[in-house]
Design a protein around this motif. Structure first.
Motif, PDB file in Angstrom:
ATOM      1  N   ALA A 101       0.847  -1.170   0.051  1.00  0.00           N
ATOM      2  CA  ALA A 101       0.095   0.185   0.021  1.00  0.00           C
ATOM      3  C   ALA A 101       0.995   1.247   0.042  1.00  0.00           C
ATOM      4  O   ALA A 101       0.696   2.129  -0.800  1.00  0.00           O
ATOM      5  N   LYS A 105       1.575   3.685  -3.288  1.00  0.00           N
ATOM      6  CA  LYS A 105       1.324   5.316  -3.090  1.00  0.00           C
ATOM      7  C   LYS A 105       2.289   6.084  -3.569  1.00  0.00           C
ATOM      8  O   LYS A 105       2.205   7.147  -4.298  1.00  0.00           O
ATOM      9  N   SER A 113      -2.746   1.057  -5.053  1.00  0.00           N
ATOM     10  CA  SER A 113      -2.587   1.206  -3.695  1.00  0.00           C
ATOM     11  C   SER A 113      -3.909   1.051  -2.778  1.00  0.00           C
ATOM     12  O   SER A 113      -3.815   0.979  -1.478  1.00  0.00           O
TER      13      SER A 113
END
Length: 234
Positions: A101, A105, A113
């Protein structure tokens, strides 16, 4: 004679296998000790080196997740994802999902993400995850979905919770509630550009909590400028 040759070959094969096993065990012990020492010294490159060798000698999913986490924590996000992949796997450990995640991002992959943050949120929802989900959904144009996370976050964030921002040379922290109010203002503007006052009011609330909230101040300035110069007057 044939029996003698066979016994000799068997002995050599056994001795060779035993030597290889012994060498592998010794190497593993060496890199385990090396890993502990590098951790003690705070040597990130050394820790990465040790874990990589250990994973070659004795592959371990847990160790791979740890290695990926160390890469991500050192802002080596591509290396982190090369270590554990980018796929959405429901059986991944919490640590692996968190790494995916955060790294996705950081590498400007908001859709991928978001998938990982949603897994984390399903497992253990909290205000910090709500902020990440809101931020990503704003980027992807899902303002209604983002607002749901904002409302949850404002209701569940405590006064001691902080969130870091990096748009200035020197990173800084603000109240997580103030961060939610800032993103709430952005969503309000996105959903109704004719009611800029509501968005500015949210920025004012955020600044009242944290007067040094630079990003909220910049957003307020941009909103005020748009209010003073409506689209139809440009």
């Amino acid at each position: 004679m044939k029996k003698t040759v066979l016994i000799v070959l068997t002995t050599l094969l056994f001795s060779g296998s035993y030597a290889i096993a012994q060498t592998k065990t010794e190497l593993q012990k060496h890199y385990e000790a090396f890993y502990d020492q590098m951790r003690l010294q705070g040597d990130i490159d050394g820790v990465i080196n040790a874990l990589t060798h250990l994973n070659v000698l004795s592959p371990s999913k847990e160790r791979m997740d740890t290695l990926a986490y160390i890469y991500a924590n050192d802002n080596q996000h591509l290396q982190a994802l090369n270590t554990i992949g980018i796929e959405k796997i429901d059986t991944d450990s919490d640590l692996a999902v968190q790494v995916k995640a955060i790294s996705l991002k950081a590498l400007n992959q908001p859709k991928r993400s978001l998938e990982q943050f949603e897994i984390l949120n399903q497992r253990d929802p909290n205000a910090y995850l709500a902020y990440e989900l809101a931020d990503l959904k704003v980027q992807l144009g899902d303002n209604a979905g983002a607002m749901n996370h904002v409302e949850y976050g404002i209701a569940n964030a405590t006064d001691d919770m902080k969130y870091a921002f990096y748009e200035r040379q020197q990173p800084y922290e603000v109240s997580l509630k103030a961060a939610f109010l800032h993103i709430k203002g952005l969503i309000q503007y996105n959903m109704d550009k004719n009611n800029i006052d509501a968005a500015i009011a949210s920025m004012d609330e955020a600044l009242a909590m944290d007067p040094n909230f630079n990003l909220a101040s910049l957003s307020k300035q941009a909103l005020t400028s748009r209010k003073d110069t409506p689209e139809d007057k440009k």
